[in-house]
Design a protein around this motif. Sequence first.
Motif, short mmCIF file in Angstrom:
data_model
loop_
_atom_site.label_atom_id
_atom_site.label_comp_id
_atom_site.label_asym_id
_atom_site.label_seq_id
_atom_site.Cartn_x
_atom_site.Cartn_y
_atom_site.Cartn_z
N THR A 28 0.82 -1.22 0.00
CA THR A 28 0.00 0.00 0.00
C THR A 28 0.86 1.27 0.00
OG1 THR A 28 -0.15 -0.06 2.43
CG2 THR A 28 -1.91 -1.15 1.19
N LEU A 29 2.10 1.15 -0.40
CA LEU A 29 3.02 2.29 -0.36
C LEU A 29 2.61 3.39 -1.32
CD1 LEU A 29 6.50 0.50 -0.12
CD2 LEU A 29 5.28 1.72 1.69
N SER A 30 2.06 3.03 -2.45
CA SER A 30 1.75 4.01 -3.48
C SER A 30 0.47 4.80 -3.17
CB SER A 30 1.61 3.33 -4.84
OG SER A 30 1.37 4.27 -5.86
N TYR A 31 -0.58 4.10 -2.79
CA TYR A 31 -1.86 4.78 -2.52
C TYR A 31 -2.03 5.14 -1.05
CZ TYR A 31 -3.46 4.19 -7.28
OH TYR A 31 -3.59 4.28 -8.64
N ARG A 254 -4.92 -3.57 -2.82
CA ARG A 254 -3.50 -3.27 -2.89
C ARG A 254 -3.23 -2.26 -4.00
NH1 ARG A 254 -0.25 -9.02 -2.21
NH2 ARG A 254 -1.04 -9.55 -0.11
N ASP A 255 -1.99 -1.74 -4.01
CA ASP A 255 -1.61 -0.77 -5.03
C ASP A 255 -1.86 -1.30 -6.44
OD1 ASP A 255 -0.77 1.15 -3.20
OD2 ASP A 255 1.30 0.43 -3.17
N ALA A 256 -1.47 -2.54 -6.69
CA ALA A 256 -1.64 -3.11 -8.03
C ALA A 256 -3.11 -3.17 -8.42
CB ALA A 256 -1.02 -4.51 -8.07
N HIS A 257 -3.95 -3.48 -7.44
CA HIS A 257 -5.40 -3.55 -7.66
C HIS A 257 -5.93 -2.16 -8.04
CE1 HIS A 257 -9.57 -4.92 -5.94
NE2 HIS A 257 -9.57 -4.80 -7.26
N LEU A 258 -5.52 -1.14 -7.29
CA LEU A 258 -5.99 0.21 -7.56
C LEU A 258 -5.44 0.75 -8.87
CD1 LEU A 258 -5.77 1.62 -3.91
CD2 LEU A 258 -7.86 1.09 -5.21
N GLU A 259 -4.24 0.36 -9.24
CA GLU A 259 -3.68 0.77 -10.53
C GLU A 259 -4.52 0.19 -11.68
OE1 GLU A 259 -1.62 2.89 -11.40
OE2 GLU A 259 -0.35 3.30 -9.66
N ARG A 264 -8.75 1.25 -15.90
CA ARG A 264 -10.12 1.08 -16.38
C ARG A 264 -10.88 2.40 -16.33
NH1 ARG A 264 -12.80 -3.38 -12.89
NH2 ARG A 264 -14.59 -2.76 -14.19
N LEU A 265 -10.67 3.15 -15.26
CA LEU A 265 -11.31 4.46 -15.13
C LEU A 265 -10.90 5.38 -16.28
CD1 LEU A 265 -12.87 6.65 -13.51
CD2 LEU A 265 -10.81 6.97 -12.14
N SER A 266 -9.63 5.37 -16.64
CA SER A 266 -9.12 6.25 -17.69
C SER A 266 -9.73 5.93 -19.05
CB SER A 266 -7.59 6.14 -17.76
OG SER A 266 -7.00 6.53 -16.54
N MET A 267 -10.24 4.71 -19.22
CA MET A 267 -10.81 4.31 -20.50
C MET A 267 -12.33 4.50 -20.57
SD MET A 267 -8.61 0.91 -21.57
CE MET A 267 -8.93 0.01 -20.04
N THR A 274 -11.40 15.38 -14.87
CA THR A 274 -10.36 14.81 -14.01
C THR A 274 -11.02 13.73 -13.16
OG1 THR A 274 -9.07 16.85 -13.90
CG2 THR A 274 -8.72 15.25 -12.14
N ALA A 275 -10.52 12.51 -13.26
CA ALA A 275 -11.08 11.40 -12.48
C ALA A 275 -9.94 10.49 -12.05
CB ALA A 275 -12.10 10.63 -13.30
N LEU A 276 -9.68 10.44 -10.74
CA LEU A 276 -8.52 9.72 -10.23
C LEU A 276 -8.86 8.98 -8.94
CD1 LEU A 276 -5.90 12.60 -10.59
CD2 LEU A 276 -5.98 10.55 -12.02
#
Length: 290
Positions: A28-31, A254-259, A264-267, A274-276
């Motif tokens: 969870t270091l990234s998010y 986890r970070d990989a899951h959220l990435e 998918r959100l970006s597509m 702006t959606a993040l």
Amino acid sequence: MTDHKNPASMRIEFLGVRGSVPTPGKHTLSYGGNTSCVLIQFSDSDHHLFLDAGTGIVKGGNRLADHPTPVGGRILLTHAHSDHIQGIPFFKPLYQPHHQFHIHMPEQAGQNCEQVLKMLMAPAFFPVNTDAFKASITYITQGTAPVKFREGYEVEALTACHPGNTFMYKVKYKNLTLVYCPDNELKPNDSAMRARVSEFINGCDMLIHDSHESRSSYENKRGWGHSAWEDVTELAFEASVKQLYLTHHAPESRDAHLEQRQQRLSMMNRRPPTALFAREGFVTELTASA
């Protein structure tokens, strides 16, 4: 009226974006792993507005504890579930006599804001009680009606769909609007509730909303009080929200899951400009238009 040379702005810092329990660790270091807290600062004052007080508020408090001059602020608590209040006993400025804070919370099962926080720090749960606080503290049991504060911003609340009495907050400053809604269930078949939320967030500059679930995981968690991120994104698009930050990530995300979700959100075709998925430590700014 906005000063064109120095336009009004709101600085937004995500201090905690995790839901349910803190999740420290390499995955969870990234998010980030701290629970719910967002800090807002306004361009024309040194006032600090904290939205919720999960473990994320602790590092914000550590910074303020070292502040050479008195600090003033407000803490708006959406409700009393532990991931939204567990940072209060560790918020250092409350123990320092030169600071001043107002703490707001909707009524919880017949208990007012002060009573709930006293229970949080009762001897059975914490080694010191609220008598240890040395700052000037005002406890306010928050209602839904709009309130204009002397610092120049207005707060309005709407009852969210979540177990217990839970609020989402709308913060208006000059011609800027931010809505904070970390715990809310958008029920797919509840058109009345969906319309009510849509009206509340309509056209806002920034929406920070619960995205604990996906449409697939939501099927087994109906009634738990959390939304599928896909439903939130579509509603934000329909309500002409300008910026969407999805928050309250599930402990197992986890970070990989959220990435993967971010990709998918970006597509998605139906998403705000702006959606993040929100990240702990991320700082952004809303600036008033001319």
